[in-house]
Scaffold this active site. Structure first.
Site, PDB file in Angstrom:
ATOM      1  CG  HIS A  21      -0.630  -0.439   2.607  1.00 43.65           C
ATOM      2  ND1 HIS A  21       0.913  -0.982   2.775  1.00 43.65           N
ATOM      3  CD2 HIS A  21      -0.979  -0.830   3.780  1.00 43.65           C
ATOM      4  CE1 HIS A  21       1.195  -0.991   3.820  1.00 43.65           C
ATOM      5  NE2 HIS A  21      -0.101  -1.194   4.374  1.00 43.65           N
ATOM      6  CE1 TYR A  22       5.331   5.587   2.678  1.00 44.40           C
ATOM      7  CE2 TYR A  22       7.121   4.240   2.063  1.00 44.40           C
ATOM      8  CZ  TYR A  22       6.629   5.374   2.313  1.00 44.40           C
ATOM      9  OH  TYR A  22       7.401   6.494   2.440  1.00 44.40           O
ATOM     10  CG  ASP A  23       6.772   0.005  -1.218  1.00 44.06           C
ATOM     11  OD1 ASP A  23       6.905   0.803  -0.480  1.00 44.06           O
ATOM     12  OD2 ASP A  23       7.110  -1.230  -1.427  1.00 44.06           O
ATOM     13  CB  SER A  43       0.661   5.519  -1.622  1.00 42.90           C
ATOM     14  OG  SER A  43       1.910   5.446  -0.682  1.00 42.90           O
TER      15      SER A  43
END
Length: 249
Positions: free
Chosen positions: A153-155, A157
């Site tokens: 999810h972070y990557d 984004s």
């Protein structure tokens, strides 16, 4: 290097944002420290050291809040020259497989990390128009060049932030507004150091860098200030890895 510049830094109550804002103030900038939490202490330290800063409580997922943030900075300083989109969800995210991420958490990460920079840029652009131009710096991560597991999810984004930079320059360039991206390595902020297991991972991270040491928040001051400054007046759409040579691209 930033004499006379008026700059908003989001996510500036602590960590990287607070350190960058203090560094910019030392370079002569007037700084608005924006955060969903109270950034008053961080702004107070800048003012106490002889700089010029205000604290603005803002939610980057709300266009109305972003517009108010920009209005407060413009009212305090008379103009807006720069925006650093640093606010993001990271340190609170657990390492987990892509099929273990809750859909609500995925949506929250995208709201803060992707929608947030878009809304901040949208709110800032008219003020930069009134100032005759400006500079927007997106904060991404070197993870988008590595393909690491565990934080999809972070990557995803931050990959969106990188793509956003490249598209925004086509719309904002005619308005003399530049957009660039800084992609840090894992940075030893208070929140990162508090993560479970970080001490076990630090040695492996350092070993992958050509400059073999921990990355500190103040390592980001100079590279980001360059993009904000007139020294980068003809630089737009670029991504700069700041990770001690961990990624070469």
């Amino acid at each position: 290097m930033l004499n006379g510049k008026s700059i908003i830094v989001t996510g500036a109550a602590q960590g990287i944002g607070a350190v960058m804002a203090a560094g910019f103030a030392k370079m002569g900038a007037q700084v608005a420290l924006s955060d969903i939490d109270d950034a008053g202490d961080a702004a107070g330290r800048i003012n106490g050291a002889g700089g010029t800063a205000i604290a603005v409580q803002a939610d980057v997922t709300s266009l109305a809040s972003c517009n108010e943030m920009v209005a407060m900075a413009e009212e305090a300083f008379g103009k807006l020259d720069g925006l650093v989109c640093n606010a993001a969800l990271f340190s609170v995210l657990p390492i987990q497989g892509f099929d273990e991420i809750e859909t609500d958490l995925w949506d929250k990460v995208m709201a803060v990390n992707v929608k947030g920079p878009w809304l901040c840029a949208r709110a800032a652009a008219p003020a930069m128009d009134r100032a005759g131009g400006g500079s927007i710096v997106m904060i991404a991560t070197n993870r988008v060049f590595h393909g690491f597991p565990g934080l999809l999810h972070y990557d995803a984004s931050k990959g969106g932030v990188l793509a956003m930079t490249r598209s925004l320059i086509r719309e904002l360039g005619p308005r003399n507004i530049r957009v660039n991206t800084v992609a840090p390595g894992l940075t030893m902020t208070e929140a990162v150091l508090a993560r479970e297991g970080i001490e076990d991972r630090k040695a492996a991270i350092v070993a992958g860098r050509s400059i073999a040491r921990d990355m500190q928040p103040d390592d980001l001051i100079g590279p980001t200030a360059f993009f904000l400054s007139d020294h980068a007046a003809f630089v737009s759409g670029q991504s700069l890895g700041v990770d001690g040579g961990g990624v070469i691209h």
